[in-house]
Scaffold this motif. Structure first.
Motif, PDB file in Angstrom:
ATOM      1  N   ALA A 156       9.138   6.203   0.391  1.00  0.00           N
ATOM      2  CA  ALA A 156       7.885   6.903   0.079  1.00  0.00           C
ATOM      3  C   ALA A 156       7.171   6.147  -1.037  1.00  0.00           C
ATOM      4  O   ALA A 156       7.788   5.809  -2.043  1.00  0.00           O
ATOM      5  CB  ALA A 156       8.189   8.322  -0.348  1.00  0.00           C
ATOM      6  N   PRO A 157       5.884   5.796  -0.867  1.00  0.00           N
ATOM      7  CA  PRO A 157       5.204   4.967  -1.853  1.00  0.00           C
ATOM      8  C   PRO A 157       4.701   5.746  -3.072  1.00  0.00           C
ATOM      9  O   PRO A 157       4.791   6.971  -3.116  1.00  0.00           O
ATOM     10  CB  PRO A 157       4.007   4.445  -1.060  1.00  0.00           C
ATOM     11  CG  PRO A 157       3.681   5.545  -0.122  1.00  0.00           C
ATOM     12  CD  PRO A 157       4.996   6.215   0.222  1.00  0.00           C
ATOM     13  N   PHE A 158       4.181   4.963  -4.007  1.00  0.00           N
ATOM     14  CA  PHE A 158       3.450   5.498  -5.165  1.00  0.00           C
ATOM     15  C   PHE A 158       4.320   6.548  -5.882  1.00  0.00           C
ATOM     16  O   PHE A 158       5.479   6.270  -6.137  1.00  0.00           O
ATOM     17  CB  PHE A 158       2.099   6.058  -4.662  1.00  0.00           C
ATOM     18  CG  PHE A 158       1.077   6.245  -5.752  1.00  0.00           C
ATOM     19  CD1 PHE A 158       0.763   5.212  -6.622  1.00  0.00           C
ATOM     20  CD2 PHE A 158       0.422   7.462  -5.901  1.00  0.00           C
ATOM     21  CE1 PHE A 158      -0.184   5.393  -7.631  1.00  0.00           C
ATOM     22  CE2 PHE A 158      -0.525   7.649  -6.896  1.00  0.00           C
ATOM     23  CZ  PHE A 158      -0.818   6.615  -7.755  1.00  0.00           C
TER      24      PHE A 158
ATOM     25  N   LEU B 238       6.317   3.917  -7.609  1.00  0.00           N
ATOM     26  CA  LEU B 238       6.977   2.755  -6.984  1.00  0.00           C
ATOM     27  C   LEU B 238       5.964   1.690  -6.564  1.00  0.00           C
ATOM     28  O   LEU B 238       6.341   0.675  -5.983  1.00  0.00           O
ATOM     29  CB  LEU B 238       7.831   3.204  -5.789  1.00  0.00           C
ATOM     30  CG  LEU B 238       9.010   4.127  -6.120  1.00  0.00           C
ATOM     31  CD1 LEU B 238       9.859   4.390  -4.880  1.00  0.00           C
ATOM     32  CD2 LEU B 238       9.896   3.559  -7.232  1.00  0.00           C
ATOM     33  N   CYS B 239       4.693   1.934  -6.813  1.00  0.00           N
ATOM     34  CA  CYS B 239       3.625   0.947  -6.545  1.00  0.00           C
ATOM     35  C   CYS B 239       2.729   0.879  -7.780  1.00  0.00           C
ATOM     36  O   CYS B 239       1.590   1.365  -7.754  1.00  0.00           O
ATOM     37  CB  CYS B 239       2.779   1.358  -5.354  1.00  0.00           C
ATOM     38  SG  CYS B 239       3.688   1.749  -3.864  1.00  0.00           S
ATOM     39  N   PRO B 240       3.223   0.314  -8.887  1.00  0.00           N
ATOM     40  CA  PRO B 240       2.493   0.416 -10.151  1.00  0.00           C
ATOM     41  C   PRO B 240       1.104  -0.232 -10.164  1.00  0.00           C
ATOM     42  O   PRO B 240       0.322   0.052 -11.055  1.00  0.00           O
ATOM     43  CB  PRO B 240       3.427  -0.263 -11.163  1.00  0.00           C
ATOM     44  CG  PRO B 240       4.432  -1.000 -10.357  1.00  0.00           C
ATOM     45  CD  PRO B 240       4.506  -0.378  -9.012  1.00  0.00           C
TER      46      PRO B 240
ATOM     47  N   GLY C 198      -7.916   3.450  -3.503  1.00  0.00           N
ATOM     48  CA  GLY C 198      -8.188   3.238  -2.083  1.00  0.00           C
ATOM     49  C   GLY C 198      -6.934   3.001  -1.271  1.00  0.00           C
ATOM     50  O   GLY C 198      -6.784   3.509  -0.171  1.00  0.00           O
ATOM     51  N   CYS C 199      -6.004   2.221  -1.821  1.00  0.00           N
ATOM     52  CA  CYS C 199      -4.797   1.923  -1.025  1.00  0.00           C
ATOM     53  C   CYS C 199      -3.876   3.120  -0.969  1.00  0.00           C
ATOM     54  O   CYS C 199      -3.238   3.366   0.047  1.00  0.00           O
ATOM     55  CB  CYS C 199      -4.097   0.644  -1.489  1.00  0.00           C
ATOM     56  SG  CYS C 199      -2.904   0.802  -2.806  1.00  0.00           S
ATOM     57  N   VAL C 200      -3.835   3.906  -2.045  1.00  0.00           N
ATOM     58  CA  VAL C 200      -2.987   5.099  -2.016  1.00  0.00           C
ATOM     59  C   VAL C 200      -3.502   6.051  -0.939  1.00  0.00           C
ATOM     60  O   VAL C 200      -2.728   6.583  -0.138  1.00  0.00           O
ATOM     61  CB  VAL C 200      -2.977   5.804  -3.397  1.00  0.00           C
ATOM     62  CG1 VAL C 200      -2.286   7.160  -3.307  1.00  0.00           C
ATOM     63  CG2 VAL C 200      -2.275   4.937  -4.420  1.00  0.00           C
TER      64      VAL C 200
ATOM     65  N   SER D 256      -5.213   5.426   1.719  1.00  0.00           N
ATOM     66  CA  SER D 256      -5.068   5.017   3.119  1.00  0.00           C
ATOM     67  C   SER D 256      -3.770   4.259   3.331  1.00  0.00           C
ATOM     68  O   SER D 256      -3.662   3.410   4.199  1.00  0.00           O
ATOM     69  CB  SER D 256      -6.252   4.143   3.510  1.00  0.00           C
ATOM     70  OG  SER D 256      -6.442   3.166   2.527  1.00  0.00           O
ATOM     71  N   CYS D 257      -2.766   4.619   2.504  1.00  0.00           N
ATOM     72  CA  CYS D 257      -1.506   3.882   2.561  1.00  0.00           C
ATOM     73  C   CYS D 257      -0.902   3.908   3.957  1.00  0.00           C
ATOM     74  O   CYS D 257      -0.953   4.893   4.672  1.00  0.00           O
ATOM     75  CB  CYS D 257      -0.513   4.484   1.585  1.00  0.00           C
ATOM     76  SG  CYS D 257       1.039   3.607   1.617  1.00  0.00           S
ATOM     77  N   LEU D 258      -0.305   2.786   4.267  1.00  0.00           N
ATOM     78  CA  LEU D 258       0.354   2.623   5.569  1.00  0.00           C
ATOM     79  C   LEU D 258       1.379   3.699   5.890  1.00  0.00           C
ATOM     80  O   LEU D 258       1.703   3.924   7.038  1.00  0.00           O
ATOM     81  CB  LEU D 258       1.081   1.276   5.568  1.00  0.00           C
ATOM     82  CG  LEU D 258       0.263   0.053   5.898  1.00  0.00           C
ATOM     83  CD1 LEU D 258       1.125  -1.167   5.794  1.00  0.00           C
ATOM     84  CD2 LEU D 258      -0.310   0.181   7.300  1.00  0.00           C
TER      85      LEU D 258
ATOM     86  N   GLY E  83       8.577  -2.435   2.246  1.00  0.00           N
ATOM     87  CA  GLY E  83       7.786  -2.006   3.400  1.00  0.00           C
ATOM     88  C   GLY E  83       6.631  -1.123   2.962  1.00  0.00           C
ATOM     89  O   GLY E  83       5.489  -1.313   3.375  1.00  0.00           O
ATOM     90  N   THR E  84       6.938  -0.145   2.116  1.00  0.00           N
ATOM     91  CA  THR E  84       5.893   0.731   1.549  1.00  0.00           C
ATOM     92  C   THR E  84       6.244   1.058   0.088  1.00  0.00           C
ATOM     93  O   THR E  84       6.375   2.223  -0.292  1.00  0.00           O
ATOM     94  CB  THR E  84       5.783   2.052   2.358  1.00  0.00           C
ATOM     95  OG1 THR E  84       7.089   2.437   2.774  1.00  0.00           O
ATOM     96  CG2 THR E  84       4.876   1.928   3.567  1.00  0.00           C
ATOM     97  N   SER E  85       6.420  -0.005  -0.686  1.00  0.00           N
ATOM     98  CA  SER E  85       6.631   0.138  -2.133  1.00  0.00           C
ATOM     99  C   SER E  85       6.241  -1.207  -2.743  1.00  0.00           C
ATOM    100  O   SER E  85       5.865  -2.121  -2.008  1.00  0.00           O
ATOM    101  CB  SER E  85       8.113   0.461  -2.431  1.00  0.00           C
ATOM    102  OG  SER E  85       8.964  -0.511  -1.838  1.00  0.00           O
ATOM    103  N   ASP E  86       6.281  -1.314  -4.047  1.00  0.00           N
ATOM    104  CA  ASP E  86       5.937  -2.594  -4.697  1.00  0.00           C
ATOM    105  C   ASP E  86       6.862  -2.789  -5.896  1.00  0.00           C
ATOM    106  O   ASP E  86       6.466  -2.640  -7.046  1.00  0.00           O
ATOM    107  CB  ASP E  86       4.453  -2.580  -5.112  1.00  0.00           C
ATOM    108  CG  ASP E  86       3.909  -3.991  -5.350  1.00  0.00           C
ATOM    109  OD1 ASP E  86       4.712  -4.950  -5.351  1.00  0.00           O
ATOM    110  OD2 ASP E  86       2.694  -4.130  -5.545  1.00  0.00           O
TER     111      ASP E  86
ATOM    112  N   THR F 100       2.444  -7.803  -2.219  1.00  0.00           N
ATOM    113  CA  THR F 100       2.425  -7.156  -3.538  1.00  0.00           C
ATOM    114  C   THR F 100       1.008  -7.072  -4.081  1.00  0.00           C
ATOM    115  O   THR F 100       0.172  -7.921  -3.772  1.00  0.00           O
ATOM    116  CB  THR F 100       3.317  -7.935  -4.537  1.00  0.00           C
ATOM    117  OG1 THR F 100       3.337  -7.230  -5.784  1.00  0.00           O
ATOM    118  CG2 THR F 100       2.812  -9.347  -4.806  1.00  0.00           C
ATOM    119  N   LYS F 101       0.772  -6.060  -4.901  1.00  0.00           N
ATOM    120  CA  LYS F 101      -0.511  -5.987  -5.614  1.00  0.00           C
ATOM    121  C   LYS F 101      -0.308  -6.352  -7.088  1.00  0.00           C
ATOM    122  O   LYS F 101      -1.218  -6.258  -7.874  1.00  0.00           O
ATOM    123  CB  LYS F 101      -1.101  -4.576  -5.481  1.00  0.00           C
ATOM    124  CG  LYS F 101      -1.597  -4.301  -4.084  1.00  0.00           C
ATOM    125  CD  LYS F 101      -2.448  -3.067  -3.993  1.00  0.00           C
ATOM    126  CE  LYS F 101      -3.051  -2.971  -2.603  1.00  0.00           C
ATOM    127  NZ  LYS F 101      -2.037  -2.784  -1.536  1.00  0.00           N
ATOM    128  N   ASN F 102       0.889  -6.748  -7.408  1.00  0.00           N
ATOM    129  CA  ASN F 102       1.210  -7.096  -8.790  1.00  0.00           C
ATOM    130  C   ASN F 102       1.009  -8.603  -8.999  1.00  0.00           C
ATOM    131  O   ASN F 102       1.898  -9.406  -8.708  1.00  0.00           O
ATOM    132  CB  ASN F 102       2.660  -6.681  -9.080  1.00  0.00           C
ATOM    133  CG  ASN F 102       3.038  -6.931 -10.516  1.00  0.00           C
ATOM    134  OD1 ASN F 102       2.257  -7.510 -11.278  1.00  0.00           O
ATOM    135  ND2 ASN F 102       4.230  -6.506 -10.894  1.00  0.00           N
TER     136      ASN F 102
END
Ligand code: SF4
Length: 267
Positions: free
Chosen positions: A37-39, A48-50, A55-57, A59-61, A118-121, A148-150
Motif C-alpha cells: 500500500a503506497p504513501f 512509504l513514498c516520501p 497528483g500522483c497520490v 491517481s496512484c497505480l 511496485g507501489t512504494s518508494d 523513484t521520485k526521490n
C-alpha cells in the motif's frame, strides 16, 4: 498490555503473474514485483513514498488494474506494508528467501528480474539483510529495477545491478529535466505518447517493464492507466487537471496554427 498485531505473515511477498511480468517473459525474464500500500495508507501513517506529489497520490497505480477492482488485492498490499513496518527483520528475511527461491525455480529457464517498489518508494539499498549485505549485494546476478521520485537517490552511487528511473510528476519537472541532461532516464505519464517531450526522445515504456534494457537519456513514456476503483472517474479527471498526466491529446486537438504555438511553448 499486549499490542494487537496489525498484519499476518503473507504466503508470498513477491508477485509474478500480471500483465507486466508476462511481457517480460517473452524477453526471457521472469519478473517478481513487491506491491505494498503506497504513501501513508497504513495504520501507522508512515509515508512509504516520501517524495510523492498530490497528483500522483490521487491517481496512484494502486487504484488501477487489479488493485482498484478487487478489495482483496488492496487489503493484501496493506497487509504487506504493515508487515514491513512492524517486523522489518522478518520481512527482509522473507524477501531474501523468496529471491533465492525465484533463482532456483527459474534456473535454466528464465533470467530473474526484481522490482521492489511496485507501489512504494523505499531506499532498499540501505537495508542490510544478511552477512552485512543488502539484497543487491547478496544477488549480484539479479537485475533489480525501480521507479523513484526521490532525486537524491541519483546523487549517490547505486548498486551496479539496480536500474533506477526517475518519475516525473507535476511538481518535479525541473529535476526530471536535470536528470535527463545527466544521462538518466525519466518516466513520464501521458494520455497519448508523443515522439518527443521537451526535446527528449520518448520510448514506449509499456512494451515491457524491463527498465534495465532501455537506452540512456530517454523518456520512458507510460500511458496513463485508468483508475478502476472507487471514484475512478473523478480521479482520472484529477490526474489530468493536476498536471501529473501530461495531456498531449488536448494540445494536438487544437486548430493547426494554435497547435504549433502551443507545442512550441510546451517544448
Ligand atoms: S510515488 Fe508512486 S507509488 Fe507512491 S503514491 Fe506516487 S505513484 Fe503511487
Amino acid at each position: 498490555m499486549e499490542k494487537t498485531q496489525t498484519y499476518h505473515k503473507p504466503v508470498n511477498l513477491l508477485t509474478t503473474e500480471n500483465h507486466k511480468t508476462i511481457k517480460g517473459e517473452k524477453l526471457g525474464f521472469k519478473t517478481y514485483i513487491l506491491y505494498m500500500a503506497p504513501f501513508t495508507a497504513n495504520s501507522k501513517g508512515v509515508n512509504l513514498c516520501p517524495h510523492a506529489s498530490a497528483g500522483c497520490v490521487q491517481s496512484c497505480l494502486v487504484g488501477s488494474g487489479f488493485g482498484g477492482m478487487y478489495p482483496m488485492v488492496a487489503e493484501g498490499r496493506k497487509n504487506k506494508a504493515e508487515y514491513f513496518l512492524a517486523n522489518r527483520t522478518e520481512f527482509l528475511a522473507q524477501l531474501d528467501f523468496e529471491i533465492a527461491r525465484a533463482i532456483r525455480v527459474n534456473k535454466g529457464k528464465n533470467k530473474v528480474a526484481v522490482r521492489l517498489n511496485g507501489t512504494s518508494d523505499i531506499r532498499w539499498e540501505k537495508f542490510k539483510v544478511r552477512d552485512g549485505k543488502n539484497l543487491f549485494e547478496l544477488y549480484p546476478q539479479i537485475k533489480f529495477y525501480d521507479y523513484t521520485k526521490n532525486h537524491l537517490r541519483f546523487d549517490q552511487e547505486l548498486p551496479k545491478n539496480y536500474s533506477l528511473v526517475f518519475s516525473r510528476s507535476e511538481t518535479n519537472e525541473e529535476k526530471a529535466l536535470e536528470l535527463l541532461s545527466r544521462g538518466y532516464n525519466v518516466a513520464v505519464v501521458f494520455n497519448k505518447l508523443p515522439k518527443t517531450y521537451k526535446g527528449y526522445k520518448v520510448v514506449d515504456g509499456d512494451i515491457s517493464d524491463l527498465r534495465f534494457k532501455d537506452k540512456k537519456g530517454v523518456i520512458i513514456g507510460l500511458k496513463y492507466k485508468k483508475n478502476t476503483g472507487k471514484n475512478g472517474a473523478e480521479k482520472n479527471k484529477a490526474a489530468l487537471t493536476s498536471g501529473f498526466v501530461v495531456d498531449t491529446i488536448n494540445v494536438s486537438s487544437l486548430p493547426k496554427q494554435v497547435n504549433k504555438v502551443a507545442m512550441k511553448m510546451a517544448a
